[in-house]
Design a protein around this motif. Structure first.
Motif, short mmCIF file in Angstrom:
data_model
loop_
_atom_site.label_atom_id
_atom_site.label_comp_id
_atom_site.label_asym_id
_atom_site.label_seq_id
_atom_site.Cartn_x
_atom_site.Cartn_y
_atom_site.Cartn_z
N GLY A 95 0.82 -1.32 -0.21
CA GLY A 95 -0.04 0.06 0.05
C GLY A 95 0.94 1.34 0.13
N ARG A 96 1.92 1.28 -0.48
CA ARG A 96 2.79 2.29 -0.30
C ARG A 96 2.90 2.82 -1.76
NH1 ARG A 96 8.54 0.41 1.31
NH2 ARG A 96 9.01 2.79 1.21
N ALA A 97 2.29 2.40 -2.78
CA ALA A 97 2.55 3.16 -3.96
C ALA A 97 1.01 3.19 -4.61
CB ALA A 97 3.37 2.32 -5.03
N ALA A 98 0.82 4.56 -5.27
CA ALA A 98 -0.52 4.80 -5.88
C ALA A 98 -0.47 4.13 -7.23
CB ALA A 98 -0.74 6.22 -6.05
N PHE A 99 0.78 4.10 -8.12
CA PHE A 99 0.53 3.74 -9.33
C PHE A 99 1.75 2.85 -9.63
CE2 PHE A 99 -1.59 7.97 -9.62
CZ PHE A 99 -2.84 7.80 -10.08
N TRP A 100 1.45 1.59 -10.68
CA TRP A 100 2.61 0.77 -10.99
C TRP A 100 2.23 0.66 -12.41
CZ3 TRP A 100 2.70 -4.91 -9.48
CH2 TRP A 100 4.05 -5.64 -10.07
N ILE A 101 3.24 0.76 -13.23
CA ILE A 101 3.13 0.22 -14.79
C ILE A 101 4.01 -0.87 -14.96
CG2 ILE A 101 3.40 0.75 -17.03
CD1 ILE A 101 2.70 3.67 -16.41
N ASP A 102 3.48 -2.25 -15.20
CA ASP A 102 4.07 -3.09 -15.54
C ASP A 102 3.28 -4.20 -16.10
OD1 ASP A 102 6.19 -5.28 -15.03
OD2 ASP A 102 7.04 -4.00 -13.68
N GLY A 103 3.69 -5.58 -16.34
CA GLY A 103 2.84 -6.74 -16.83
C GLY A 103 1.76 -7.12 -16.14
N PRO A 104 0.75 -7.86 -16.71
CA PRO A 104 -0.46 -8.12 -16.02
C PRO A 104 -0.37 -9.39 -15.21
CG PRO A 104 -0.57 -8.73 -18.38
CD PRO A 104 0.67 -7.98 -18.18
N GLY A 105 0.82 -10.20 -15.19
CA GLY A 105 0.84 -11.32 -14.79
C GLY A 105 0.99 -11.24 -13.19
N PHE A 106 0.98 -10.02 -12.56
CA PHE A 106 1.42 -10.06 -11.08
C PHE A 106 0.05 -9.75 -10.28
CE2 PHE A 106 5.16 -8.07 -13.52
CZ PHE A 106 6.05 -9.34 -13.35
N ALA A 107 -1.14 -9.76 -10.82
CA ALA A 107 -2.25 -9.50 -10.41
C ALA A 107 -2.62 -10.39 -9.19
CB ALA A 107 -3.50 -9.49 -11.21
N ALA A 108 -2.35 -11.77 -9.33
CA ALA A 108 -2.69 -12.84 -8.44
C ALA A 108 -2.24 -12.19 -6.83
CB ALA A 108 -2.17 -14.20 -8.57
N PRO A 109 -0.94 -11.96 -6.43
CA PRO A 109 -0.55 -11.65 -5.24
C PRO A 109 -1.10 -10.42 -4.72
CG PRO A 109 1.49 -12.37 -6.55
CD PRO A 109 0.28 -11.98 -7.39
N LEU A 110 -1.47 -9.58 -5.58
CA LEU A 110 -2.10 -8.19 -5.18
C LEU A 110 -3.57 -8.32 -4.54
CD1 LEU A 110 -1.25 -6.01 -8.43
CD2 LEU A 110 0.33 -6.44 -6.20
N GLU A 111 -4.28 -9.55 -5.31
CA GLU A 111 -5.39 -9.76 -4.65
C GLU A 111 -5.65 -10.91 -3.72
OE1 GLU A 111 -7.94 -7.72 -5.37
OE2 GLU A 111 -7.53 -6.87 -7.27
N ASP A 112 -4.51 -11.26 -2.91
CA ASP A 112 -4.44 -12.18 -2.02
C ASP A 112 -4.52 -11.76 -0.62
OD1 ASP A 112 -4.10 -14.45 -0.30
OD2 ASP A 112 -2.22 -15.15 -1.40
N PRO A 113 -5.62 -11.82 0.09
CA PRO A 113 -5.68 -11.02 1.23
C PRO A 113 -4.67 -11.24 2.40
CG PRO A 113 -7.71 -12.60 0.84
CD PRO A 113 -6.89 -12.48 -0.32
#
Length: 461
Positions: A291-309
């Motif tokens: 939660g330390r960054a507002a924007f990040w531009i990168d590949g789409p394959g990193f979404a899974a960890p971001l949505e893991d509570p």
């Protein structure tokens, strides 16, 4: 060969291997779609003989990423379907590229199938003819499932897998259109809209940066070599849009290239966390997850960890958008991977390998990629599977973002052999920029340094 993964290591450091046990959202999505009974039923209704290479053994060399995890988790499905045994390995991308190039050069690679980053190694692999041409295999009805549906692959993915001489020496696996992740909570707290242009991104990132609270408006790749693909993301929005022209003339110190460098410099110096000069995608992901960054531009394959509570503080708070537009064009960076069959493998193993590729890039596994948050598949049909997508762990915002990104993306790196040297050279200039160096001077110096490397490479063609 056991399923393995290598730890990230710098030059001269030993690479340690350990067993992968990736769980969480990816496993849940993969398990939801693992339907071997349906596969067997479909096979029973077809005249195609999946077991024509029964008893063969294949060695598969993959890059460590969420898609490789999905394939290895479901590998037993292929083995039961075909009677072919599979040994697979997963190695971090930098080490993997070095490994397969060295093995191919010996003429006796240890693998029959290899995952290839086309944006890095396409021309190298094509020039050396290390991988077999897949088109004759596709044309052979005795070894190609009539349900394979090659027309389902996206036009861009097929173009990436096709060499300039017409040989198709890889089968498309993954189209990697870069997207913009954003923290909904941080934007809402200051009533900031999702940026549509890079200028708007900088303004928003600047407004959201608050070092006293360890909150930063932007996080991106700062590590030398890895940072180049962020710079080219900005360059794609200009009139130039590429780093070399059709005659392989280097053009990386133009006004457009300088604009892209200045945008990179401003975001990284004024809006990114301390130490980001050494960030690759994993450090960026960690900062965003915290939660330390507002924007990040990168590949789409990193979404899974971001949505893991269990792992992420931004689960349920992450937004997805296409890359912002530049001053002349609206193009996100595109990268891609494909599977190649070693030309050195025996005819029997090539047949078995072609069966594996049909399974690995089949509609079911491609849908697993999408529903598991592993990125954008090379096929288009997964985007139309509304029922399956409704049961996925990701919102339709993510799915729609990928679909939209594929419509505007363009190659994020030039198709040259010395692409690693290019990334090292330009990457050094970008690193110096983050340190405060003059953008135009650094790009001029890097262009002069790399030009003879590219010219020598072209003479060797």
């Amino acid at each position: 060969m056991a399923v393995r993964k290598a730890c990230e290591a710098g030059p001269g450091r030993r690479v340690h291997m350990f067993k992968i046990t990736r769980r969480g959202a990816l496993q849940g999505a993969a398990g939801l779609l693992a339907m071997p009974a349906l596969v067997e039923k479909a096979n029973a209704q077809s005249a195609f003989d999946w077991k024509q290479a029964k008893g063969e053994r294949l060695e598969v060399s993959l890059t460590s990423n969420p898609r490789s995890v999905i394939l290895t988790q479901n590998q037993k499905e292929f083995e039961e379907l075909t009677g072919i045994r599979v040994g697979s390995e997963q190695i971090p991308e930098q080490q993997h590229r070095q490994k397969f190039a060295i093995e191919f050069a010996t003429g006796k690679p240890s693998f029959d199938i290899v995952g290839i980053s086309l944006h890095v190694n396409k021309r190298q692999v094509g020039r050396a003819k290390w991988c077999a041409d897949i088109r004759p295999m596709m044309a052979d009805a005795s070894i190609t499932n009539p349900d394979f549906d090659f027309a389902d692959f996206s036009e861009g993915a097929v173009a990436y897998s096709t060499q300039s001489d017409g040989r198709m020496d890889t089968l498309p696996e993954f189209a990697d259109p870069w997207i913009m992740y954003y923290n909904k909570e941080l934007l809402a707290a200051k009533n900031i809209a999702v940026p549509k242009t890079f200028d708007e991104l900088y303004t928003a990132a600047k407004a959201l940066t608050d070092p006293s609270k360890q909150i930063y408006g932007f996080v991106g790749r700062g590590l030398r070599n890895a940072n180049v693909v962020l710079w080219t993301s900005f360059l794609l929005g200009t009139q130039q849009r590429d780093t070399v022209d059709g005659s392989m003339k280097l053009i990386t110190d133009t006004p457009d290239a300088v604009w892209a460098g200045q945008m990179y410099q401003k975001l990284m110096r004024e809006c990114a966390p301390p130490g980001s000069i050494g960030f690759n995608w994993n450090e960026c992901q960690t900062s965003f997850m915290q939660g330390r960054a507002a924007f990040w531009i990168d590949g789409p394959g990193f979404a899974a960890p971001l949505e893991d509570p269990k792992r992420s503080r931004v689960a349920g708070k992450t937004g997805y958008a296409v890359a912002p537009a530049g001053p002349a064009h609206h193009h996100g960076a595109l990268f891609g991977t494909g599977f190649g069959i070693s030309e050195a493998s025996s005819p029997a193993r090539k047949k078995a390998a072609w069966l594996y590729l049909q399974w690995a890039t089949g509609k079911q596994n491609q849908l697993r990629y999408l529903t598991g948050g592993a990125g954008a598949p090379a096929r288009m049909s997964p985007f139309k599977q509304e029922e399956a997508l409704r049961g996925a762990v990701f919102s339709m915002d993510y799915v729609n973002c990928l679909s939209d990104a594929l419509k505007i993306c363009r190659p994020g790196l030039p198709e040259i052999v010395p692409v690693t040297e290019f990334r090292d050279t330009i990457g050094t200039a970008l690193t110096n920029m983050v340190g405060g160096a003059d953008v135009a001077s650094e790009l001029k110096r890097a262009t002069d340094a790399f030009r003879p490397v590219l010219e020598a490479s072209e003479r060797a063609t």
